[in-house]
Design a protein around this motif. Sequence first.
Motif, mmCIF file in Angstrom:
data_model
loop_
_atom_site.group_PDB
_atom_site.id
_atom_site.type_symbol
_atom_site.label_atom_id
_atom_site.label_comp_id
_atom_site.label_asym_id
_atom_site.label_seq_id
_atom_site.Cartn_x
_atom_site.Cartn_y
_atom_site.Cartn_z
ATOM 1 N N SER A 6 0.818 -1.212 0.000
ATOM 2 C CA SER A 6 0.000 0.000 0.000
ATOM 3 C C SER A 6 0.853 1.264 0.000
ATOM 4 O O SER A 6 0.417 2.300 -0.486
ATOM 5 C CB SER A 6 -0.974 0.011 1.180
ATOM 6 N N GLU A 7 2.088 1.164 0.521
ATOM 7 C CA GLU A 7 2.947 2.351 0.562
ATOM 8 C C GLU A 7 4.410 1.932 0.657
ATOM 9 O O GLU A 7 4.749 1.049 1.434
ATOM 10 C CB GLU A 7 2.580 3.205 1.780
ATOM 11 N N VAL A 8 5.249 2.568 -0.146
ATOM 12 C CA VAL A 8 6.695 2.390 -0.053
ATOM 13 C C VAL A 8 7.240 3.655 0.598
ATOM 14 O O VAL A 8 7.015 4.752 0.099
ATOM 15 C CB VAL A 8 7.338 2.165 -1.441
ATOM 16 N N LYS A 9 7.931 3.512 1.727
ATOM 17 C CA LYS A 9 8.355 4.667 2.510
ATOM 18 C C LYS A 9 9.815 5.064 2.303
ATOM 19 O O LYS A 9 10.292 6.001 2.926
ATOM 20 C CB LYS A 9 8.116 4.403 3.997
ATOM 21 N N VAL A 10 10.536 4.348 1.442
ATOM 22 C CA VAL A 10 11.953 4.657 1.206
ATOM 23 C C VAL A 10 12.229 4.763 -0.293
ATOM 24 O O VAL A 10 11.451 4.288 -1.112
ATOM 25 C CB VAL A 10 12.879 3.579 1.817
ATOM 26 N N GLU A 11 13.344 5.394 -0.615
ATOM 27 C CA GLU A 11 13.786 5.509 -1.999
ATOM 28 C C GLU A 11 15.160 4.885 -2.126
ATOM 29 O O GLU A 11 15.923 4.848 -1.154
ATOM 30 C CB GLU A 11 13.887 6.982 -2.411
ATOM 31 N N GLU A 12 15.485 4.423 -3.317
ATOM 32 C CA GLU A 12 16.811 3.884 -3.555
ATOM 33 C C GLU A 12 17.850 4.964 -3.273
ATOM 34 O O GLU A 12 17.663 6.121 -3.635
ATOM 35 C CB GLU A 12 16.921 3.366 -4.986
ATOM 36 N N GLY A 13 18.911 4.585 -2.581
ATOM 37 C CA GLY A 13 19.974 5.517 -2.237
ATOM 38 C C GLY A 13 19.832 6.156 -0.870
ATOM 39 O O GLY A 13 20.767 6.761 -0.369
ATOM 40 N N SER A 14 18.659 5.998 -0.246
ATOM 41 C CA SER A 14 18.454 6.592 1.080
ATOM 42 C C SER A 14 19.028 5.698 2.174
ATOM 43 O O SER A 14 19.139 4.490 2.008
ATOM 44 C CB SER A 14 16.966 6.882 1.330
ATOM 45 N N PHE A 15 19.414 6.314 3.280
ATOM 46 C CA PHE A 15 19.941 5.569 4.423
ATOM 47 C C PHE A 15 18.796 5.277 5.375
ATOM 48 O O PHE A 15 17.967 6.148 5.641
ATOM 49 C CB PHE A 15 21.032 6.369 5.149
ATOM 50 N N VAL A 16 18.744 4.058 5.898
ATOM 51 C CA VAL A 16 17.712 3.672 6.865
ATOM 52 C C VAL A 16 18.369 3.119 8.121
ATOM 53 O O VAL A 16 19.448 2.539 8.062
ATOM 54 C CB VAL A 16 16.729 2.624 6.286
ATOM 55 N N GLY A 17 17.705 3.310 9.231
ATOM 56 C CA GLY A 17 18.176 2.781 10.498
ATOM 57 C C GLY A 17 17.559 1.424 10.787
ATOM 58 O O GLY A 17 16.549 1.043 10.190
ATOM 59 N N ASP A 18 18.162 0.709 11.712
ATOM 60 C CA ASP A 18 17.650 -0.589 12.136
ATOM 61 C C ASP A 18 16.225 -0.428 12.649
ATOM 62 O O ASP A 18 15.957 0.426 13.491
ATOM 63 C CB ASP A 18 18.557 -1.160 13.233
ATOM 64 N N GLY A 19 15.290 -1.201 12.125
ATOM 65 C CA GLY A 19 13.903 -1.152 12.559
ATOM 66 C C GLY A 19 13.052 -0.123 11.844
ATOM 67 O O GLY A 19 11.851 -0.038 12.082
ATOM 68 N N GLU A 20 13.643 0.667 10.965
ATOM 69 C CA GLU A 20 12.881 1.689 10.239
ATOM 70 C C GLU A 20 11.900 1.031 9.273
ATOM 71 O O GLU A 20 12.214 0.020 8.643
ATOM 72 C CB GLU A 20 13.833 2.605 9.470
ATOM 73 N N VAL A 21 10.703 1.607 9.142
ATOM 74 C CA VAL A 21 9.677 1.058 8.258
ATOM 75 C C VAL A 21 10.063 1.329 6.801
ATOM 76 O O VAL A 21 10.328 2.468 6.415
ATOM 77 C CB VAL A 21 8.299 1.677 8.549
ATOM 78 N N LEU A 22 10.108 0.264 6.010
ATOM 79 C CA LEU A 22 10.456 0.362 4.594
ATOM 80 C C LEU A 22 9.215 0.437 3.713
ATOM 81 O O LEU A 22 9.172 1.192 2.761
ATOM 82 C CB LEU A 22 11.306 -0.840 4.180
ATOM 83 N N LEU A 23 8.220 -0.388 4.041
ATOM 84 C CA LEU A 23 6.970 -0.358 3.298
ATOM 85 C C LEU A 23 5.840 -0.904 4.134
ATOM 86 O O LEU A 23 6.058 -1.531 5.159
ATOM 87 C CB LEU A 23 7.095 -1.103 1.960
ATOM 88 N N VAL A 24 4.632 -0.610 3.675
ATOM 89 C CA VAL A 24 3.425 -1.018 4.396
ATOM 90 C C VAL A 24 2.608 -1.924 3.484
ATOM 91 O O VAL A 24 2.438 -1.647 2.298
ATOM 92 C CB VAL A 24 2.587 0.218 4.797
ATOM 93 N N LEU A 25 2.132 -3.026 4.057
ATOM 94 C CA LEU A 25 1.300 -3.980 3.327
ATOM 95 C C LEU A 25 -0.135 -3.945 3.852
ATOM 96 O O LEU A 25 -0.342 -3.834 5.063
ATOM 97 C CB LEU A 25 1.816 -5.408 3.515
ATOM 98 N N SER A 26 -1.089 -4.048 2.950
ATOM 99 C CA SER A 26 -2.470 -4.324 3.333
ATOM 100 C C SER A 26 -2.586 -5.840 3.357
ATOM 101 O O SER A 26 -2.365 -6.496 2.344
ATOM 102 C CB SER A 26 -3.449 -3.743 2.307
ATOM 103 N N VAL A 27 -2.877 -6.364 4.529
ATOM 104 C CA VAL A 27 -2.895 -7.803 4.721
ATOM 105 C C VAL A 27 -4.279 -8.345 4.378
ATOM 106 O O VAL A 27 -5.302 -7.808 4.787
ATOM 107 C CB VAL A 27 -2.515 -8.165 6.165
ATOM 108 N N GLU A 28 -4.287 -9.423 3.597
ATOM 109 C CA GLU A 28 -5.547 -10.072 3.245
ATOM 110 C C GLU A 28 -5.920 -11.043 4.346
ATOM 111 O O GLU A 28 -5.084 -11.785 4.841
ATOM 112 C CB GLU A 28 -5.376 -10.808 1.922
ATOM 113 N N SER A 29 -7.168 -10.997 4.740
ATOM 114 C CA SER A 29 -7.589 -11.889 5.837
ATOM 115 C C SER A 29 -8.231 -13.153 5.326
ATOM 116 O O SER A 29 -8.471 -13.341 4.197
ATOM 117 C CB SER A 29 -8.578 -11.162 6.744
#
Length: 73
Positions: free
Chosen positions: A50-73
Amino acid sequence: MAEVTASMAGTVLSVLVAPGDRVEAGQDVVILESMKMEVPVQAEQGGIVSEVKVEEGSFVGDGEVLLVLSVES
C-alpha cells in the motif's frame, strides 16, 4: 496493515516492489547494502503493497519502516 522494517542500518540499494504489487510471505521486497554486503529484506506475510516509505539511495536505520502492506484476511 503490516509493516516491513529494516533488519539493520544501511543504504537502500533497490526497492523490488511498488504500490499495488501483491507479495508473498518470504518474498524479497528491498535490498539493503550494509558494510559492502547486499542484504535482502523479506515480507513476513503476504499482502498488497500500500505504501513504499523509502527511496533507492536513502539511508535507513535498524527497525525503520520500509513499506506497508495491506494484509488479506
